[in-house]
Each structure stands twice: as C-alpha cells, then as structure tokens.
Design an enzyme around this catalytic site. Structure first.
Site, PDB file in Angstrom:
ATOM      1  N   GLY A 250       1.054 -44.856  61.357  1.00  8.96           N
ATOM      2  CA  GLY A 250      -0.199 -45.573  61.148  1.00  8.96           C
ATOM      3  C   GLY A 250      -0.760 -46.137  62.441  1.00  8.96           C
ATOM      4  O   GLY A 250      -1.974 -46.102  62.671  1.00  8.96           O
ATOM      5  N   ASP A 251       0.112 -46.643  63.283  1.00 10.65           N
ATOM      6  CA  ASP A 251      -0.320 -47.148  64.590  1.00 10.65           C
ATOM      7  C   ASP A 251      -0.872 -46.014  65.444  1.00 10.65           C
ATOM      8  O   ASP A 251      -1.847 -46.178  66.177  1.00 10.65           O
ATOM      9  CB  ASP A 251       0.847 -47.818  65.317  1.00 10.65           C
ATOM     10  CG  ASP A 251       1.519 -48.886  64.474  1.00 10.65           C
ATOM     11  OD1 ASP A 251       0.807 -49.604  63.758  1.00 10.65           O
ATOM     12  OD2 ASP A 251       2.756 -48.990  64.535  1.00 10.65           O
TER      13      ASP A 251
END
Length: 301
Positions: A250-251
């Site tokens: 997600g990052d």
C-alpha cells in the site's frame, strides 16, 4: 520537494522458518533487518523510482542510529528528530506458513521534541508534497494529523494521508490532496463489507463529499479504484503475478501514484496506473519495487 512523516518508525527484523514451535528453540533459514514505517517505505520506493524525498520523524537510541543509516543507504534524505528517552522500536516479523508480528513500543516524545517537528513542517513551501501515514503512538496527541493539516492549510502544500478511521475522517475538513484507505478500512468507516471494485466507488465518493479531493482505494489482489476531484472514476484489476510479500504494498502504491502524478504533469490516469503497478511490483518481490519492475507491469495493462 517531497516529505514523508513517520511518527513511530521501526527496525523490521524479518525471519523465515519452515514452522514455528512455541516454547522451543527455533532456527531460521532467512533473516533481514529493514527500515520500517509507512512513511519510510514511501520514501524508499520514491527513491527507487528516481524521486528524492526527505524522511521526517522521531528516532532514539542505537536502534535509531541504525534506522537512520539504513534509510540513508537507500538514497533518502533524512531529518529525523532524536529523542532523549527510549529507543526506536524493533518489530519482529515471523514468516512460518502464516505470518506473526511482534511490535515494539517506541521512544517517549516530549512536547519540545514534537515542536521540533512542527518547526520543520513550517519550512515547507507551496508546491511541496507532504505524505503523512500510519498510526500515532500513544505518547503523541490523538489529533496529530489534524494539527498538521490545520497548521499547513492554505499554503499550497499538497498533503497525502494514509490512515485509518478517525485519523482519516477528522482531516477531511482540511481537504487533503489524496487519501488512500484500503477497501477494508473504507468499509470500516461506513460499517459495510466491500469486496468488489464497483462496491467501493460510491463510498469513495462519500469521502469526497466529506472533503477529500482525490481518493485512491487499494484492494490487494482485486486491484484498485481511483476517484478524482474532477469526477473521473478509474478502476483496474491487479496485474498478474505471484504474491511474495504484502508488507509495504500500500505504501508502494502511494509512492507510485505520487511519482506518476509528477512525471505526467498531473495526469490522473498515469498516476493511478503507476500506483497500482508499483504496489503490485512490491508485492511480487522480496524487496520494494524498482523502476524496471514497475515498467514491466505497466506494459501488461
């Protein structure tokens, strides 16, 4: 300039073994020490994509020194604030069939040390991008995100927020440039279960109604959805590949979106597809996505 803030970074000690036997001596067949924390992950991936960023946050003790060295070794600038009490936490990530995590506590942060962070943020100028993500440790005010958003409001700084529940909802009044919950976090906000991309769209639009300008929803293997401030709705399944490590995917999507946005002169579609391919490239690798890996996945869409 791009800045990331990680309030409670960590050294991630990753080990793999065939099976975990509680109460007995376990011998690993793989180990690695990596800098951890959502903002730090974003900075590292941005560096892999050719974009310089500066990592902000708090470090302490010998583990803090090791963390700073590792982040710098990835080509990231750092302006960490060193606290006087405690140590940067160590998170143990055990991969033995299923994943088990043991997370450390982190250092104590005084009001004076927090003010040092505010002083750093006061130096940002119009056109800068600030990415704030992850949890806020209990030693800091629970409205930390709101304080930052209010402080920087109206200064032309594009702020990206990747957080859960109230941390996210409470900043929408300040109209963040981009927010990136996943489908489970989005569902938790509205007390619904969201499993398909079509189901996600109206709830992403509800977050826009509450103040978010652009909304990016990550959905792991289901892909992603993007709703822009111009009313564009984009969705895509995830690229094909073998899941190796979901930590930081997600990052990586956030980093990819920002990189794509800058490289395309603010084209939403380019940013979206670069984001989803960067997240997937990290998920398909034991390390974070590289530019070549991202480009290879972009070519398959």
């Amino acid at each position: 300039m791009i800045y990331t803030v990680t309030f409670n970074p960590a050294l991630d000690y990753v080990v793999r073994l065939d099976a975990l036997a509680p109460g007995k001596i376990n011998r690993v067949n793989y180990e690695n020490v990596m800098p951890g924390g959502k903002g730090i992950n974003v900075s590292i991936v941005l560096g892999n994509l050719g974009h310089t960023s500066c990592a902000l946050g708090f470090i302490a003790g010998f583990t803090g020194s090791a963390l700073e060295q590792l982040v710098s070794a990835h080509g990231c600038k750092t302006q960490f604030i060193r606290t006087q009490t405690g140590m940067t936490r160590i998170n143990v990530k055990i991969k033995a069939g299923e994943e088990t995590e043991i997370n450390g506590i982190g250092p104590h942060i005084t009001p004076d040390e927090l003010q040092q962070l505010f002083n750093q943020l006061d130096q940002l100028v119009s056109g800068d991008i600030l990415i704030i993500s992850g949890s806020v440790p209990s030693v800091l005010p629970s409205d930390m995100y709101e304080q930052i958003m209010a402080r920087l409001s109206g200064r032309g700084i594009e702020i990206v927020v990747d957080a859960e529940l109230d941390l996210l909802l409470n900043v929408l009044q300040y109209h963040p440039f981009l927010i990136k919950p996943n489908n489970h976090e989005l569902g938790a906000i509205f007390n619904v279960e969201l499993t398909t991309r079509d189901e996600v769209i109206p709830y992403a639009q509800k977050l826009q109604e509450k103040g978010a300008r652009n909304v990016l929803i990550s959905m792991a293997g289901e892909g992603a959805v993007f709703v822009s401030e111009k009313g564009e709705v984009l969705q895509s399944p995830a690229p094909q590949g073998t899941l190796v490590n979901s930590v930081g995917a997600g990052d990586s999507m956030v980093a990819g979106f920002v990189a794509g946005w800058l490289e395309s002169n603010n084209d939403a579609a380019t940013a979206f597809y670069t984001g989803i391919c960067t997240g997937s490239a990290s998920a398909f690798s034991a390390d974070f996505a590289t530019r070549d890996e991202v480009n290879a996945l972009l070519a398959t869409l």
